[in-house]
Design a protein around this motif. Structure first.
Motif, PDB file in Angstrom:
ATOM      1  N   VAL A   4       0.831  -1.077  -0.116  1.00  0.00           N
ATOM      2  CA  VAL A   4      -0.056  -0.068   0.062  1.00  0.00           C
ATOM      3  C   VAL A   4       0.887   1.099   0.169  1.00  0.00           C
ATOM      4  N   VAL A   5       0.690   2.165  -1.070  1.00  0.00           N
ATOM      5  CA  VAL A   5       1.757   3.170  -1.233  1.00  0.00           C
ATOM      6  C   VAL A   5       0.966   4.532  -1.068  1.00  0.00           C
ATOM      7  N   PHE A   6       1.647   5.395  -0.248  1.00  0.00           N
ATOM      8  CA  PHE A   6       1.071   6.688  -0.004  1.00  0.00           C
ATOM      9  C   PHE A   6       2.015   7.619  -0.551  1.00  0.00           C
ATOM     10  N   VAL A   7       1.503   8.567  -1.475  1.00  0.00           N
ATOM     11  CA  VAL A   7       2.541   9.386  -2.348  1.00  0.00           C
ATOM     12  C   VAL A   7       2.584  10.992  -1.582  1.00  0.00           C
ATOM     13  N   GLU A   8       3.721  11.140  -1.283  1.00  0.00           N
ATOM     14  CA  GLU A   8       3.940  12.529  -0.560  1.00  0.00           C
ATOM     15  C   GLU A   8       2.812  12.864   0.208  1.00  0.00           C
ATOM     16  N   PRO A   9       2.436  12.082   1.680  1.00  0.00           N
ATOM     17  CA  PRO A   9       1.769  12.485   2.424  1.00  0.00           C
ATOM     18  C   PRO A   9       2.093  13.831   3.216  1.00  0.00           C
ATOM     19  N   GLU A  10       1.108  14.482   3.331  1.00  0.00           N
ATOM     20  CA  GLU A  10       1.368  15.801   4.058  1.00  0.00           C
ATOM     21  C   GLU A  10       0.978  15.814   5.749  1.00  0.00           C
ATOM     22  N   SER A  11       0.107  15.003   6.213  1.00  0.00           N
ATOM     23  CA  SER A  11      -0.261  14.875   7.274  1.00  0.00           C
ATOM     24  C   SER A  11       0.311  13.383   8.085  1.00  0.00           C
ATOM     25  N   PRO A  12       0.851  13.794   9.170  1.00  0.00           N
ATOM     26  CA  PRO A  12       1.220  12.575   9.814  1.00  0.00           C
ATOM     27  C   PRO A  12       0.127  11.800  10.414  1.00  0.00           C
ATOM     28  N   GLY A  13      -0.956  12.584  10.683  1.00  0.00           N
ATOM     29  CA  GLY A  13      -2.245  11.815  11.142  1.00  0.00           C
ATOM     30  C   GLY A  13      -2.777  10.834   9.989  1.00  0.00           C
ATOM     31  N   TRP A  54       6.101   1.372  12.198  1.00  0.00           N
ATOM     32  CA  TRP A  54       7.529   0.994  12.440  1.00  0.00           C
ATOM     33  C   TRP A  54       8.464   0.365  11.263  1.00  0.00           C
ATOM     34  N   ASN A  55       7.564  -0.537  10.487  1.00  0.00           N
ATOM     35  CA  ASN A  55       7.940  -1.193   9.366  1.00  0.00           C
ATOM     36  C   ASN A  55       7.907  -0.901   8.020  1.00  0.00           C
ATOM     37  N   HIS A  56       7.596   0.435   8.022  1.00  0.00           N
ATOM     38  CA  HIS A  56       7.159   0.952   6.681  1.00  0.00           C
ATOM     39  C   HIS A  56       8.743   1.209   5.731  1.00  0.00           C
ATOM     40  N   LYS A  57       8.379   1.295   4.698  1.00  0.00           N
ATOM     41  CA  LYS A  57       9.568   1.731   3.634  1.00  0.00           C
ATOM     42  C   LYS A  57       9.387   3.144   2.911  1.00  0.00           C
ATOM     43  N   GLU A  58      10.450   3.635   2.653  1.00  0.00           N
ATOM     44  CA  GLU A  58      10.434   4.938   2.369  1.00  0.00           C
ATOM     45  C   GLU A  58      11.324   5.132   0.808  1.00  0.00           C
ATOM     46  N   TYR A  59      10.611   5.810  -0.174  1.00  0.00           N
ATOM     47  CA  TYR A  59      11.443   6.092  -1.484  1.00  0.00           C
ATOM     48  C   TYR A  59      11.060   7.443  -1.808  1.00  0.00           C
ATOM     49  N   GLY A  60      12.077   8.031  -2.673  1.00  0.00           N
ATOM     50  CA  GLY A  60      12.032   9.388  -3.012  1.00  0.00           C
ATOM     51  C   GLY A  60      10.972   9.598  -4.104  1.00  0.00           C
ATOM     52  N   SER A  61      10.775   8.650  -4.999  1.00  0.00           N
ATOM     53  CA  SER A  61       9.602   8.767  -6.079  1.00  0.00           C
ATOM     54  C   SER A  61       8.991   7.378  -6.319  1.00  0.00           C
ATOM     55  N   LEU A  62       7.696   7.417  -7.021  1.00  0.00           N
ATOM     56  CA  LEU A  62       6.996   6.267  -7.335  1.00  0.00           C
ATOM     57  C   LEU A  62       7.915   5.343  -8.104  1.00  0.00           C
ATOM     58  N   LYS A  63       8.493   5.902  -9.281  1.00  0.00           N
ATOM     59  CA  LYS A  63       9.142   5.174 -10.065  1.00  0.00           C
ATOM     60  C   LYS A  63      10.304   4.580  -9.332  1.00  0.00           C
ATOM     61  N   GLU A  64      11.186   5.201  -8.620  1.00  0.00           N
ATOM     62  CA  GLU A  64      12.077   4.510  -7.817  1.00  0.00           C
ATOM     63  C   GLU A  64      11.696   3.233  -6.924  1.00  0.00           C
ATOM     64  N   PHE A  65      10.313   3.485  -6.265  1.00  0.00           N
ATOM     65  CA  PHE A  65      10.084   2.356  -5.710  1.00  0.00           C
ATOM     66  C   PHE A  65       9.514   1.078  -6.634  1.00  0.00           C
ATOM     67  N   ILE A  66       8.988   1.384  -7.662  1.00  0.00           N
ATOM     68  CA  ILE A  66       8.675   0.405  -8.598  1.00  0.00           C
ATOM     69  C   ILE A  66       9.754  -0.522  -9.074  1.00  0.00           C
ATOM     70  N   GLU A  67      10.923   0.176  -9.354  1.00  0.00           N
ATOM     71  CA  GLU A  67      12.172  -0.261  -9.786  1.00  0.00           C
ATOM     72  C   GLU A  67      12.725  -1.152  -8.742  1.00  0.00           C
ATOM     73  N   GLU A 122       2.617   9.922 -12.935  1.00  0.00           N
ATOM     74  CA  GLU A 122       2.635   8.889 -11.910  1.00  0.00           C
ATOM     75  C   GLU A 122       1.427   7.804 -12.428  1.00  0.00           C
ATOM     76  N   ILE A 123       0.436   8.615 -13.034  1.00  0.00           N
ATOM     77  CA  ILE A 123      -0.615   7.729 -13.487  1.00  0.00           C
ATOM     78  C   ILE A 123      -0.187   6.913 -14.743  1.00  0.00           C
ATOM     79  N   ALA A 124       0.820   7.410 -15.404  1.00  0.00           N
ATOM     80  CA  ALA A 124       1.619   6.609 -16.431  1.00  0.00           C
ATOM     81  C   ALA A 124       2.230   5.444 -16.158  1.00  0.00           C
ATOM     82  N   LEU A 125       2.576   5.375 -14.985  1.00  0.00           N
ATOM     83  CA  LEU A 125       3.397   4.352 -14.288  1.00  0.00           C
ATOM     84  C   LEU A 125       2.540   3.295 -14.030  1.00  0.00           C
ATOM     85  N   CYS A 126       1.156   3.479 -13.794  1.00  0.00           N
ATOM     86  CA  CYS A 126       0.139   2.422 -13.443  1.00  0.00           C
ATOM     87  C   CYS A 126      -0.050   1.564 -14.845  1.00  0.00           C
ATOM     88  N   ASP A 127      -0.394   0.557 -14.101  1.00  0.00           N
ATOM     89  CA  ASP A 127      -1.144  -0.703 -15.288  1.00  0.00           C
ATOM     90  C   ASP A 127      -2.451  -0.595 -15.161  1.00  0.00           C
TER      91      ASP A 127
END
Length: 232
Positions: A4-13, A54-67, A122-127
Motif C-alpha cells: 500500500v503506497v502513499f505518495v507525498e503524505p502531508e499529514s502524519p495523522g 515502524w516497518n514501513h519503507k520510504e522512497y523518493g519517487s514512485l518510479k524509484e519504488f517500482i524499480e 505517476e498515473i502513466a506508471l500504473c497498469d
C-alpha cells in the motif's frame, strides 16, 4: 506481496489512519513516497497498527519504488477518472478491480496526495487505474476512507471466494508485449500523436485484463510474427 503506497503524505495523522485501515483488512506493507516528518500523531492515530508504521519503507519517487521492489503490477487510485478522450485515466471501480485481481507477484496499490492526488506522470506508471464513485456534491474522500473501500473489496474476495492463483505476467513480459505492439503500430502510418494514443490504449487494455504469463507469451509471439510478415 501487496504494497500500500502513499505518495507525498502531508499529514502524519493521515499516515496513522491509513496504517489503521490497512490493519483492519490484513495488509501490512506500507510504503511512503517522499513523506512529511513522521511525528507522534502518526503513531497515535495508528492505534494498534503502530507496527505497520515502524516497518514501513520510504522512497523518493514512485518510479524509484517500482524499480527497487520489482513491482509486477501497479494500481493507481484517482477521483478524476478519464473519459474517451483521456485514455490514461480510464478507470475501473474497486469492485471490478478486486474481481479481476487473482494473481501472484509484487503488487502496488498507490494512493495520491491529500490535495492533488497522483500526477499524470505517476498515473502513466500504473497498469490500471481505480476510481470510487461518489456523490457529485461532495466527491472528495479522505485517504483512509478511499483505502478502506479498495482494501475491503480485496479482503472480501480473499476471505469469501478462495480461488486457484493465476501465474500473472511479469512486468518485463508486459513491457515486451507493449513494445511488440508499438512496432506494429509504426506500420499504420499514423501521425506520432495517434501512435502514442494507440500505445496508451493497448497498455490500458493489458492492465485491466490481468493477463497470465502464458497469455503474454502467446500474444508476444503472435505480434512478432505479424511484424515479420509486414516486413516481408
Amino acid at each position: 506481496m501487496i504494497y500500500v503506497v502513499f505518495v507525498e503524505p502531508e499529514s502524519p495523522g493521515n499516515i496513522g489512519f491509513l496504517a489503521r485501515t490497512m490493519k483492519n483488512f490484513a495488509f501490512n506493507d506500507l510504503v511512503l513516497i517522499n513523506p512529511c516528518e513522521l511525528k507522534k500523531e502518526a503513531y497515535y492515530q495508528a492505534m494498534h497498527a503502530k507496527d505497520i508504521i515502524w516497518n514501513h519503507k520510504e522512497y523518493g519517487s514512485l518510479k524509484e519504488f517500482i524499480e527497487a521492489e520489482n513491482i509486477d503490477f501497479t494500481v493507481g487510485t484517482t477521483r478524476m477518472a478519464g473519459g474517451s478522450y483521456n485514455v490514461s485515466r480510464i478507470a475501473v471501480t474497486p469492485e471490478q478491480f478486486a474481481e479481476s485481481l487473482n494473481i501472484t507477484g509484487n503488487i502496488a496499490i498507490v494512493f495520491g496526495r491529500e490535495g492533488n492526488g497522483l500526477y499524470n506522470e505517476e498515473i502513466a506508471l500504473c497498469d490500471v487505474v481505480v476510481t470510487i464513485p461518489t456523490n457529485d456534491e461532495y466527491p472528495v474522500l479522505n485517504i483512509s476512507h478511499a483505502a478502506a473501500i479498495v482494501l475491503y473489496e480485496l479482503f472480501k474476495r480473499e476471505k469469501n471466494y478462495p480461488r486457484e492463483e493465476l501465474e500473472v505476467a511479469l512486468k518485463s513480459e508486459k513491457e515486451l508485449l507493449i513494445e511488440e505492439m508499438d512496432e506494429l503500430i509504426k506500420y499504420t502510418g499514423y501521425p506520432e500523436h495517434k501512435m502514442k494514443t494507440a500505445s496508451t490504449v493497448f497498455k490500458n487494455i493489458i492492465g485491466r485484463a490481468f493477463i497470465s504469463g502464458r497469455e503474454a507469451h502467446t500474444l508476444i509471439g503472435t505480434l512478432r510474427r505479424l511484424g515479420l510478415k509486414l516486413k516481408e
